[in-house]
Design a protein around this motif. Sequence first.
Motif, short mmCIF file in Angstrom:
data_model
loop_
_atom_site.label_atom_id
_atom_site.label_comp_id
_atom_site.label_asym_id
_atom_site.label_seq_id
_atom_site.Cartn_x
_atom_site.Cartn_y
_atom_site.Cartn_z
N TYR A 64 0.54 4.03 1.93
CA TYR A 64 0.70 4.96 2.98
C TYR A 64 2.20 4.56 3.48
N GLY A 83 0.77 -1.27 0.01
CA GLY A 83 0.04 -0.05 -0.04
C GLY A 83 1.00 1.28 -0.10
N ARG A 89 -6.05 11.65 0.46
CA ARG A 89 -7.32 10.96 0.69
C ARG A 89 -8.70 11.18 0.02
N LEU A 90 -8.61 12.48 -0.25
CA LEU A 90 -9.99 13.02 -1.02
C LEU A 90 -9.95 12.95 -2.46
N THR A 91 -9.07 12.74 -2.97
CA THR A 91 -8.74 12.69 -4.51
C THR A 91 -9.07 11.08 -4.75
N PRO A 92 -9.87 10.96 -5.93
CA PRO A 92 -10.40 9.70 -6.22
C PRO A 92 -9.34 8.67 -6.80
N GLY A 93 -9.13 7.42 -6.94
CA GLY A 93 -8.17 6.80 -7.50
C GLY A 93 -7.00 6.24 -6.23
N THR A 94 -5.77 5.89 -6.70
CA THR A 94 -4.89 5.55 -5.71
C THR A 94 -4.24 6.71 -5.02
N ASN A 95 -4.24 6.59 -3.79
CA ASN A 95 -3.93 7.79 -2.85
C ASN A 95 -2.55 8.18 -3.16
N VAL A 96 -1.38 7.14 -3.14
CA VAL A 96 -0.06 7.76 -3.19
C VAL A 96 0.26 8.59 -4.58
N LEU A 97 -0.29 7.97 -5.39
CA LEU A 97 -0.21 8.64 -6.63
C LEU A 97 -0.88 10.33 -6.50
N ALA A 98 -1.96 10.38 -5.86
CA ALA A 98 -2.47 11.64 -5.82
C ALA A 98 -1.39 12.54 -4.82
N THR A 154 1.49 13.62 -6.91
CA THR A 154 1.00 14.84 -7.76
C THR A 154 0.94 16.17 -6.87
N ALA A 208 -4.23 14.90 3.35
CA ALA A 208 -5.58 15.00 3.36
C ALA A 208 -6.23 15.08 1.92
N VAL A 209 -5.58 16.01 0.99
CA VAL A 209 -6.02 15.90 -0.25
C VAL A 209 -5.68 14.76 -1.01
#
Lengths: 138, 225
Positions: free
Chosen positions: B52, B50, B81-90, B93, B78-79
């Motif tokens: 995290y 994962g 976690r609120l973004t759709p898709g894979t968290n680590v890629l968000a 980015t 926080a952003v």
Amino acid sequence: MMVFVVYALLVKATLTSFSGLASLPQIRQDFVETRRLMSDEQLTQAVLIGRASPGPVGAYVVAVGYFAAGWPGAVAGWLAMITPALLAIPLLATIERWLHLPRMRSLVDAVIIAGSALLIPAGIQLGRDALVQLWRVL
Amino acid sequence: MESRIAEPGATGRGPRRARLRAGCHNMSRVTPLGQLGWIVARDVNRTIGGGYAAMELMRRTFVARGWMTGATNGVIVAVSRLTPGTNVLAYCTAAGWRLRGWRGSAVALAAASVPSSIIIFLMSAALVRVATYRAVQAGLAVGMLVACVLLFAAAWSLLQPYLRSRARVRVVAMLAGALALYFVGLTPVRVLLIASAVGLFMRPMHESSRGDGHATTHTTGGTPQ
């Protein structure tokens, strides 16, 4: 044409999920049941490959794309995986723009605290899986 | 680092473009793109179990290099976690954008996603059933244990400033509430949405939110007091 369909289906799944494997039910529905682009066994194999390789768990969509449409499908899977991440930029810009407002700051604080709380069961689950797997192997 | 709070355009009163430029480029002098790409590729593609754990590794590197404060990292988490898709890629980015604008985003996103995608493609193409080999399973289990430890470390690093604040009772209550909602059966997204709604009506947790907190929280991320 098939590649665009694969991309559209995968991006639908990734845009409507909020963590790595959360897109799996939607992908199974579209790829296995509705369009029969792959078998259940292939989907399971894609998930296993995704979990066995380093990097994001959500990268299993690359394997799904490959099994559905060859290497162009894998590229479509990669694009579908990174597309939702781009939404983080306007989201961050918006949040930072309003972060000076107490309500926005409180909202972010609340999300950070709740998000941290959610890490605890995830960590327990991961540790339990790891110990069970180690016990089975050894 | 605190001197950056005086930058024009970062005060919330300047033109939107100036504020965004100040928001995403204020650390560009100390964040080479090559190093950013290497760090993201290294940290994301060496963890199993994962994103995290990878986020925690990146936080340690970014903070150690002075590219980001712990509080800025909290906002980016926080952003993500609120973004759709894979968290680590968000996360990558958003962190890339925060450090080096759109170039940073592109580099970080590519560095986070391309190596693992190539590995997965090769494994799929070769039809390697790696997960069935005992040695691989043992290695995976150890990797997952390491990721588990990193997960708890990530939770602690995010919570630490709040638990040291005067609002620690409220923080513990929120933690318990979020866990209760999760164990009742709500999905993580719903738990986060409920937390957002509660946060909207909550009293601010630290001093910087009240007065001219924009300078401390927006530009440098600030630290809950």
